[in-house]
Design an enzyme around this catalytic site. Structure first.
Site, mmCIF file in Angstrom:
data_model
loop_
_atom_site.group_PDB
_atom_site.id
_atom_site.type_symbol
_atom_site.label_atom_id
_atom_site.label_comp_id
_atom_site.label_asym_id
_atom_site.label_seq_id
_atom_site.Cartn_x
_atom_site.Cartn_y
_atom_site.Cartn_z
ATOM 1 N N VAL A 13 -49.414 -40.617 7.570
ATOM 2 C CA VAL A 13 -48.869 -39.400 8.181
ATOM 3 C C VAL A 13 -49.548 -39.108 9.523
ATOM 4 C CG1 VAL A 13 -48.579 -36.887 7.867
ATOM 5 C CG2 VAL A 13 -48.153 -38.418 5.975
ATOM 6 N N GLY A 14 -50.777 -39.604 9.672
ATOM 7 C CA GLY A 14 -51.470 -39.389 10.941
ATOM 8 C C GLY A 14 -52.877 -38.827 10.811
ATOM 9 N N LYS A 15 -53.514 -39.011 9.655
ATOM 10 C CA LYS A 15 -54.894 -38.503 9.482
ATOM 11 C C LYS A 15 -55.838 -39.095 10.528
ATOM 12 C CE LYS A 15 -55.319 -40.103 5.313
ATOM 13 N NZ LYS A 15 -53.944 -40.586 5.127
ATOM 14 N N THR A 16 -55.715 -40.413 10.741
ATOM 15 C CA THR A 16 -56.662 -41.059 11.667
ATOM 16 C C THR A 16 -56.437 -40.562 13.095
ATOM 17 O OG1 THR A 16 -56.613 -43.003 10.244
ATOM 18 C CG2 THR A 16 -57.578 -43.291 12.411
ATOM 19 N N LYS A 37 -65.068 -42.223 7.892
ATOM 20 C CA LYS A 37 -63.960 -42.703 7.051
ATOM 21 C C LYS A 37 -64.674 -43.359 5.869
ATOM 22 C CE LYS A 37 -59.829 -44.294 5.832
ATOM 23 N NZ LYS A 37 -58.540 -43.613 5.722
ATOM 24 N N GLY A 120 -55.031 -41.710 1.950
ATOM 25 C CA GLY A 120 -53.742 -41.305 1.377
ATOM 26 C C GLY A 120 -53.596 -39.794 1.365
ATOM 27 N N PRO A 208 -47.863 -34.230 19.402
ATOM 28 C CA PRO A 208 -46.742 -35.127 19.711
ATOM 29 C C PRO A 208 -47.065 -36.600 19.453
ATOM 30 C CG PRO A 208 -47.907 -34.554 21.722
ATOM 31 C CD PRO A 208 -48.594 -33.807 20.617
HETATM 32 N N1 ATP Z 1 -49.248 -38.827 17.382
HETATM 33 C C1 ATP Z 1 -49.112 -40.148 17.318
HETATM 34 N N2 ATP Z 1 -48.773 -40.863 18.431
HETATM 35 C C2 ATP Z 1 -48.615 -42.213 18.349
HETATM 36 N N3 ATP Z 1 -48.775 -42.943 17.249
HETATM 37 C C3 ATP Z 1 -49.118 -42.287 16.118
HETATM 38 C C4 ATP Z 1 -49.304 -40.866 16.091
HETATM 39 N N4 ATP Z 1 -49.639 -40.494 14.848
HETATM 40 C C5 ATP Z 1 -49.664 -41.613 14.104
HETATM 41 N N5 ATP Z 1 -49.344 -42.698 14.868
HETATM 42 C C6 ATP Z 1 -49.266 -44.099 14.386
HETATM 43 O O1 ATP Z 1 -48.678 -44.056 13.081
HETATM 44 C C7 ATP Z 1 -49.411 -44.858 12.164
HETATM 45 C C8 ATP Z 1 -49.985 -43.979 11.037
HETATM 46 O O2 ATP Z 1 -50.920 -43.058 11.586
HETATM 47 P P1 ATP Z 1 -52.396 -42.942 10.990
HETATM 48 O O3 ATP Z 1 -53.015 -44.304 10.902
HETATM 49 O O4 ATP Z 1 -53.133 -41.928 11.784
HETATM 50 O O5 ATP Z 1 -52.046 -42.408 9.524
HETATM 51 P P2 ATP Z 1 -53.068 -42.133 8.310
HETATM 52 O O6 ATP Z 1 -52.586 -40.909 7.615
HETATM 53 O O7 ATP Z 1 -54.453 -42.142 8.816
HETATM 54 O O8 ATP Z 1 -52.815 -43.421 7.379
HETATM 55 P P3 ATP Z 1 -53.798 -43.994 6.211
HETATM 56 O O9 ATP Z 1 -53.415 -43.243 4.967
HETATM 57 O O10 ATP Z 1 -53.418 -45.449 6.159
HETATM 58 O O11 ATP Z 1 -55.220 -43.778 6.607
HETATM 59 C C9 ATP Z 1 -50.470 -45.601 12.999
HETATM 60 O O12 ATP Z 1 -49.965 -46.867 13.365
HETATM 61 C C10 ATP Z 1 -50.653 -44.718 14.224
HETATM 62 O O13 ATP Z 1 -51.016 -45.482 15.366
HETATM 63 MG MG MG Z 2 -56.008 -43.429 8.376
#
Ligand code: ATP
Ligand code: MG
Length: 244
Positions: A13-16, A37, A120, A208
């Site tokens: 979803v975008g946590k990282t 992490k 997750g 965004p």
């Molecule tokens: N605001 C954004 N702009 C561009 N790319 C994004 C953005 N948010 C997320 N992404 C991309 O979407 C994917 C998922 O984002 P992210 O890795 O942050 O999710 P996560 O919740 O950390 O996932 P995980 O559960 O695997 O740790 C990645 O490839 C990341 O580069």
């Molecule tokens: Mg992540």
């Protein structure tokens, strides 16, 4: 320790990205900010034959933390892209949760504030029956929920907020990731309105999608500026101060 725990309504979803963005903004404000992490799965083998987590690489770059601190940032890295409790068993590895927690506390001592990324969603199993929520409770940190803007997000976000409440976790707010202001219509706007109304939690940001950002490619360009523009960083700093 002072800090915040970043969870989400689901994986990917975008946590990282949000953890890195907040860290980059706080660093740009001159704060000594750490990122953690603690557990990662889906790791890959680097040129030195070491299993590494791309989330940790991205976060360290965003926060300006050197490679020699990788073990402090990421205690457990598993190869299979499964929830850690399962990826560990498959690899014949025992996850030592007290060690993971104590490494988070070490990071808490080393930095003025730490931002910890979960795995997750809030009930993802880390080891046996120990869930992400147990870790947030044990660390006694406030949490942020990262949520999607699109269809299905009301249900996922409300369930996550309710579960956090039931577990006694203080949620400082919700950040919507990949928000597209120009194309947002009745679906996206009503999602936000219902999330606020049903959870009674503040939306602390609508972040965004940016072509300059990529977790797999460790591209962090513009993170701090975007965070300052689209996330309520002042309020986040206040939320971190109340943690013990
Ligand atoms: N605001 C954004 N702009 C561009 N790319 C994004 C953005 N948010 C997320 N992404 C991309 O979407 C994917 C998922 O984002 P992210 O890795 O942050 O999710 P996560 O919740 O950390 O996932 P995980 O559960 O695997 O740790 C990645 O490839 C990341 O580069
Ligand atoms: Mg992540």
């Amino acid at each position: 320790m002072q800090g915040i725990f970043i969870t989400a309504t689901d994986t990917e979803v975008g946590k990282t990205v949000i953890t890195g963005a907040i860290a980059a903004a706080l660093k740009a404000r001159g704060l000594n900010i750490g990122v953690v992490k603690p557990l990662a799965s889906g790791g890959f083998t680097d040129n030195n034959g070491q299993l590494v987590a791309e989330d940790a690489t991205f976060l360290m770059k965003a926060a300006g933390i050197n490679e020699d601190k990788r073990a402090l940032v990421n205690t457990v890295c598993l190869q299979l892209a499964l929830t850690p409790a399962v990826a560990a068993v498959q690899a014949g590895i025992t996850i030592d949760m007290p060690e993971v927690i104590s490494n988070c506390r070490l990071a808490g001592n080393e930095f003025d504030r730490v931002i910890i990324e979960g795995v997750g969603g809030i009930t993802a199993p880390l080891w046996e029956d120990y869930l992400v929520a147990d870790m947030i409770v044990e660390l006694n940190l406030p949490a942020i929920i990262v949520a999607r803007p699109n269809l299905g997000t009301i249900n996922h976000t409300v369930l996550t907020a309710e579960y956090a409440k039931q577990r006694g976790i203080k949620v400082a707010g919700i950040i919507i990731n990949k928000w597209d202001e120009q194309n947002a219509g009745v679906l996206e706007h009503s999602n936000i309105a219902y999330i606020e109304r049903l959870t009674k939690l503040p939306i602390l940001g609508k972040f965004p999608a940016s072509e300059t950002i990529s977790v797999p490619d460790a591209r962090v360009e513009g993170l701090a500026e975007l965070a300052e523009k689209y996330i309520d960083i002042d309020r986040l700093i206040k939320a971190m101060e109340v943690s013990v």
